[in-house]
Design a protein around this motif. Structure first.
Motif, PDB file in Angstrom:
ATOM      1  N   ARG A 234      -7.138   2.529   8.043  1.00 51.95           N
ATOM      2  CA  ARG A 234      -6.477   3.708   7.484  1.00 51.95           C
ATOM      3  C   ARG A 234      -6.690   4.845   8.486  1.00 51.95           C
ATOM      4  O   ARG A 234      -7.811   5.081   8.923  1.00 51.95           O
ATOM      5  CB  ARG A 234      -7.068   4.118   6.129  1.00 51.95           C
ATOM      6  CG  ARG A 234      -7.178   2.993   5.104  1.00 51.95           C
ATOM      7  CD  ARG A 234      -5.835   2.616   4.500  1.00 51.95           C
ATOM      8  NE  ARG A 234      -6.006   1.637   3.435  1.00 51.95           N
ATOM      9  CZ  ARG A 234      -6.127   0.332   3.618  1.00 51.95           C
ATOM     10  NH1 ARG A 234      -6.129  -0.162   4.861  1.00 51.95           N
ATOM     11  NH2 ARG A 234      -6.259  -0.492   2.595  1.00 51.95           N
ATOM     12  N   ILE A 236      -5.630   8.903   9.373  1.00 53.60           N
ATOM     13  CA  ILE A 236      -4.962  10.182   9.145  1.00 53.60           C
ATOM     14  C   ILE A 236      -4.750  10.844  10.500  1.00 53.60           C
ATOM     15  O   ILE A 236      -5.699  11.074  11.235  1.00 53.60           O
ATOM     16  CB  ILE A 236      -5.805  11.106   8.247  1.00 53.60           C
ATOM     17  CG1 ILE A 236      -5.988  10.487   6.856  1.00 53.60           C
ATOM     18  CG2 ILE A 236      -5.143  12.483   8.123  1.00 53.60           C
ATOM     19  CD1 ILE A 236      -6.896  11.303   5.937  1.00 53.60           C
ATOM     20  N   TYR A 252      -7.114  11.717   1.706  1.00 48.95           N
ATOM     21  CA  TYR A 252      -7.287  10.270   1.878  1.00 48.95           C
ATOM     22  C   TYR A 252      -6.917   9.501   0.600  1.00 48.95           C
ATOM     23  O   TYR A 252      -6.473   8.348   0.669  1.00 48.95           O
ATOM     24  CB  TYR A 252      -8.733   9.972   2.270  1.00 48.95           C
ATOM     25  CG  TYR A 252      -8.993   8.526   2.621  1.00 48.95           C
ATOM     26  CD1 TYR A 252      -8.739   8.048   3.904  1.00 48.95           C
ATOM     27  CD2 TYR A 252      -9.481   7.634   1.673  1.00 48.95           C
ATOM     28  CE1 TYR A 252      -8.971   6.716   4.225  1.00 48.95           C
ATOM     29  CE2 TYR A 252      -9.721   6.304   1.982  1.00 48.95           C
ATOM     30  CZ  TYR A 252      -9.454   5.853   3.268  1.00 48.95           C
ATOM     31  OH  TYR A 252      -9.684   4.534   3.583  1.00 48.95           O
ATOM     32  N   TYR A 254      -4.464   9.587  -1.148  1.00 48.10           N
ATOM     33  CA  TYR A 254      -3.061   9.179  -1.223  1.00 48.10           C
ATOM     34  C   TYR A 254      -2.824   7.792  -0.634  1.00 48.10           C
ATOM     35  O   TYR A 254      -1.787   7.174  -0.921  1.00 48.10           O
ATOM     36  CB  TYR A 254      -2.168  10.234  -0.556  1.00 48.10           C
ATOM     37  CG  TYR A 254      -2.013  11.463  -1.422  1.00 48.10           C
ATOM     38  CD1 TYR A 254      -1.040  11.518  -2.412  1.00 48.10           C
ATOM     39  CD2 TYR A 254      -2.865  12.551  -1.273  1.00 48.10           C
ATOM     40  CE1 TYR A 254      -0.911  12.629  -3.231  1.00 48.10           C
ATOM     41  CE2 TYR A 254      -2.746  13.674  -2.084  1.00 48.10           C
ATOM     42  CZ  TYR A 254      -1.777  13.706  -3.065  1.00 48.10           C
ATOM     43  OH  TYR A 254      -1.666  14.800  -3.887  1.00 48.10           O
ATOM     44  N   PHE A 255      -3.741   7.299   0.163  1.00 51.75           N
ATOM     45  CA  PHE A 255      -3.624   5.912   0.616  1.00 51.75           C
ATOM     46  C   PHE A 255      -3.621   4.971  -0.587  1.00 51.75           C
ATOM     47  O   PHE A 255      -2.924   3.954  -0.602  1.00 51.75           O
ATOM     48  CB  PHE A 255      -4.791   5.530   1.545  1.00 51.75           C
ATOM     49  CG  PHE A 255      -4.602   5.948   2.974  1.00 51.75           C
ATOM     50  CD1 PHE A 255      -3.594   5.401   3.753  1.00 51.75           C
ATOM     51  CD2 PHE A 255      -5.444   6.885   3.551  1.00 51.75           C
ATOM     52  CE1 PHE A 255      -3.424   5.770   5.085  1.00 51.75           C
ATOM     53  CE2 PHE A 255      -5.291   7.264   4.881  1.00 51.75           C
ATOM     54  CZ  PHE A 255      -4.282   6.708   5.648  1.00 51.75           C
ATOM     55  N   HIS A 256      -4.426   5.307  -1.596  1.00 51.30           N
ATOM     56  CA  HIS A 256      -4.545   4.448  -2.776  1.00 51.30           C
ATOM     57  C   HIS A 256      -3.328   4.560  -3.694  1.00 51.30           C
ATOM     58  O   HIS A 256      -3.161   3.741  -4.604  1.00 51.30           O
ATOM     59  CB  HIS A 256      -5.811   4.808  -3.551  1.00 51.30           C
ATOM     60  CG  HIS A 256      -7.059   4.744  -2.727  1.00 51.30           C
ATOM     61  ND1 HIS A 256      -7.452   3.590  -2.071  1.00 51.30           N
ATOM     62  CD2 HIS A 256      -7.986   5.682  -2.424  1.00 51.30           C
ATOM     63  CE1 HIS A 256      -8.577   3.820  -1.408  1.00 51.30           C
ATOM     64  NE2 HIS A 256      -8.919   5.078  -1.605  1.00 51.30           N
ATOM     65  N   MET A 258      -0.199   4.578  -2.464  1.00 47.41           N
ATOM     66  CA  MET A 258       0.930   3.902  -1.834  1.00 47.41           C
ATOM     67  C   MET A 258       1.184   2.560  -2.523  1.00 47.41           C
ATOM     68  O   MET A 258       0.240   1.848  -2.863  1.00 47.41           O
ATOM     69  CB  MET A 258       0.650   3.668  -0.346  1.00 47.41           C
ATOM     70  CG  MET A 258       0.638   4.925   0.492  1.00 47.41           C
ATOM     71  SD  MET A 258       0.399   4.505   2.255  1.00 47.41           S
ATOM     72  CE  MET A 258       0.379   6.141   2.989  1.00 47.41           C
ATOM     73  N   GLY A 265       2.472   7.579   5.066  1.00 48.61           N
ATOM     74  CA  GLY A 265       2.610   8.721   4.177  1.00 48.61           C
ATOM     75  C   GLY A 265       2.971   9.966   4.978  1.00 48.61           C
ATOM     76  O   GLY A 265       2.289  10.289   5.950  1.00 48.61           O
ATOM     77  N   LEU A 310      -0.249   9.921   7.188  1.00 51.89           N
ATOM     78  CA  LEU A 310      -1.187   8.875   6.795  1.00 51.89           C
ATOM     79  C   LEU A 310      -0.619   7.539   7.257  1.00 51.89           C
ATOM     80  O   LEU A 310       0.456   7.127   6.791  1.00 51.89           O
ATOM     81  CB  LEU A 310      -1.374   8.854   5.270  1.00 51.89           C
ATOM     82  CG  LEU A 310      -2.434   9.777   4.664  1.00 51.89           C
ATOM     83  CD1 LEU A 310      -2.195  11.233   5.045  1.00 51.89           C
ATOM     84  CD2 LEU A 310      -2.482   9.619   3.150  1.00 51.89           C
ATOM     85  N   TYR A 311      -1.317   6.890   8.187  1.00 49.77           N
ATOM     86  CA  TYR A 311      -0.887   5.581   8.681  1.00 49.77           C
ATOM     87  C   TYR A 311      -1.792   4.506   8.100  1.00 49.77           C
ATOM     88  O   TYR A 311      -3.000   4.499   8.354  1.00 49.77           O
ATOM     89  CB  TYR A 311      -0.977   5.518  10.209  1.00 49.77           C
ATOM     90  CG  TYR A 311      -0.043   6.437  10.947  1.00 49.77           C
ATOM     91  CD1 TYR A 311       1.285   6.081  11.174  1.00 49.77           C
ATOM     92  CD2 TYR A 311      -0.483   7.662  11.441  1.00 49.77           C
ATOM     93  CE1 TYR A 311       2.148   6.930  11.859  1.00 49.77           C
ATOM     94  CE2 TYR A 311       0.366   8.520  12.126  1.00 49.77           C
ATOM     95  CZ  TYR A 311       1.679   8.149  12.337  1.00 49.77           C
ATOM     96  OH  TYR A 311       2.523   8.986  13.016  1.00 49.77           O
ATOM     97  N   ASN A 312      -1.218   3.602   7.318  1.00 52.99           N
ATOM     98  CA  ASN A 312      -1.969   2.416   6.912  1.00 52.99           C
ATOM     99  C   ASN A 312      -1.832   1.429   8.065  1.00 52.99           C
ATOM    100  O   ASN A 312      -0.896   0.642   8.124  1.00 52.99           O
ATOM    101  CB  ASN A 312      -1.422   1.832   5.608  1.00 52.99           C
ATOM    102  CG  ASN A 312      -2.297   0.716   5.071  1.00 52.99           C
ATOM    103  OD1 ASN A 312      -2.725  -0.156   5.813  1.00 52.99           O
ATOM    104  ND2 ASN A 312      -2.565   0.758   3.769  1.00 52.99           N
TER     105      ASN A 312
END
Length: 406
Positions: A234, A236, A252, A254-256, A258, A265, A310-312
């Motif tokens: 993950r 940012i 952070y 907001y990763f959860h 997605m 994001g 936000l890059y997964n």
């Protein structure tokens, strides 16, 4: 007649030489100011900062957070002693770090600073000095605020691990694709370009200026974070000209949020930068009867801004669909797929990711506007302004201020 022409040519040559000499002199002055302000800081074994800073310049595939508790946060800080590109980057970067520490509530931060060999020393000094200054000021506050327990204030300074990444370790491995992106997603020039914009509502003519910085490889590396940051899942990514006003642990989360298909994001553009393009495409869709853009989401139609992303990276590595857009044929054809001609795009990987979003909107999650509250010098559409209190303030343009404001 030919004598007059010869004289004029000689005069113009002298003027050009004088301008070039002045530019070179200004650049030398700028470089010396950077060198003086950000003197080398050597961290020995007994220095407490040794525990939080990995001083050497490493490759992207060596980057690794100390544990899963750490939030990996990336910032690009390159070409810091070159005044012709981004004059105020070091000043804004230092200011940003201060805001990150000031608004921390203790979330562990893995700070990934993407830089170049010439800038490394100065960026390292800025980080080391900012950490020292923040802790010193915190201790002074402790002495003046006897009602606040020492541990309560000190505990808000985040657990920190800092790494410096050589930008070339990303760009050189993907240079063929980056060259293609530069051809199709920039003006491919080393000079400032002035372009006409839509007139203001009162009829006043408006123009925009496109920086030559987008000719640099570093503005095309974002799509490759997944493949190059192999130990980071993950990530940012933040611009260097932000004022952070909230602990990044809140971002952070907001990763959860997605869903299974969302891998990136973003916040949408708040300046109207894509307004003319989207207006043109929507009209072309009506005329041609083709769905050049695969979304009717009004937020995504605004286009995106990569000031906060936000890059997964784990999903990016494993997404055949996303990686398909990184094939050379797709890079070349992407502009035409969304109904535009070659030459529309100007700002590097932001434009590339925007084009991908318009073709594959399900890969992108829109974040609340306050996480990238944009304050541009020129806003083409006032209705795009964020109506929330900023959690991250993004002041466009200030990073280009003259070196006198270092």
């Amino acid at each position: 007649m030919w004598i007059k022409l010869l004289i004029m040519t000689c005069i113009l040559s002298v003027i050009n030489c004088e301008d070039k000499e002045k530019t070179e002199n200004d650049m030398e002055i700028f470089a010396s100011k950077i060198k003086e302000k950000y003197k080398e800081v050597k961290i020995d074994e007994n220095d407490a900062r040794k525990k939080v800073i990995r001083s050497e310049l490493i490759s992207a595939n060596e980057v690794k957070p100390p544990s899963d508790d750490y939030i990996s946060v990336g910032i690009i800080v390159c070409n810091v002693s070159t005044s012709r590109l981004v004059k105020g980057i070091m000043r804004m970067f230092s200011k940003m770090l201060k805001s990150m520490f000031a608004f921390s509530t203790g979330s562990p931060i893995h700070l990934v600073l993407i830089t170049d060999a010439k800038s490394h020393q100065y960026v390292h000094s800025a980080v080391a000095n900012t950490i020292s200054k923040h802790l010193s000021e915190t201790l002074i506050q402790l002495k003046t605020d006897i009602l606040t327990p020492d541990w309560e204030i000190l505990s808000k300074f985040p657990k920190l691990w800092v790494e410096f990444v050589d930008v070339k370790s990303i760009s050189e491995k993907n240079i063929d694709k980056i060259k293609l992106m530069r051809e199709y997603f920039s003006l491919n020039t080393t000079e400032v370009v002035t372009m006409p914009l839509e007139d203001a509502e009162d009829g006043t003519p408006r123009v925009g200026h496109v920086s030559p910085k987008y000719n640099d490889d570093l503005f095309y590396i974002a799509p490759f974070y997944g493949s190059e940051l192999i130990h980071v899942n993950r990530f940012i990514m933040l611009d260097a000209d932000l004022d952070i006003r909230q602990d990044l642990g809140e971002l952070y989360k907001y990763f959860h949020l997605m869903n299974s298909t969302e891998i990136i994001g973003i916040t949408t553009d708040q300046s109207g930068y894509y307004h003319i393009a989207i207006k043109f495409i929507l009209q072309k869709m009506k005329e041609d009867g083709k769905m050049y853009i695969q979304t009717v989401d009004n937020m995504k139609l605004r286009g995106l801004n990569t000031g906060v992303v936000l890059y997964n990276t784990e999903k990016m590595r494993n997404s055949a669909e996303f990686n398909g857009y990184l094939e050379k044929e797709k890079i070349v054809g992407l502009t035409y797929e969304i109904g535009l001609a070659h030459g529309w795009f100007q700002v590097g990987d932001q434009d590339f990711l925007n084009a991908v979003m318009w073709r594959a909107p399900h890969l992108f999650k829109v974040l609340p506007c306050e996480w990238n509250f944009q304050d541009p010098k020129l806003r083409l559409k006032e209705e795009l302004k964020c109506d929330q209190k900023p959690k991250i303030l993004h002041i466009h343009g200030e990073i280009h201020d003259e070196y006198s404001k270092l």
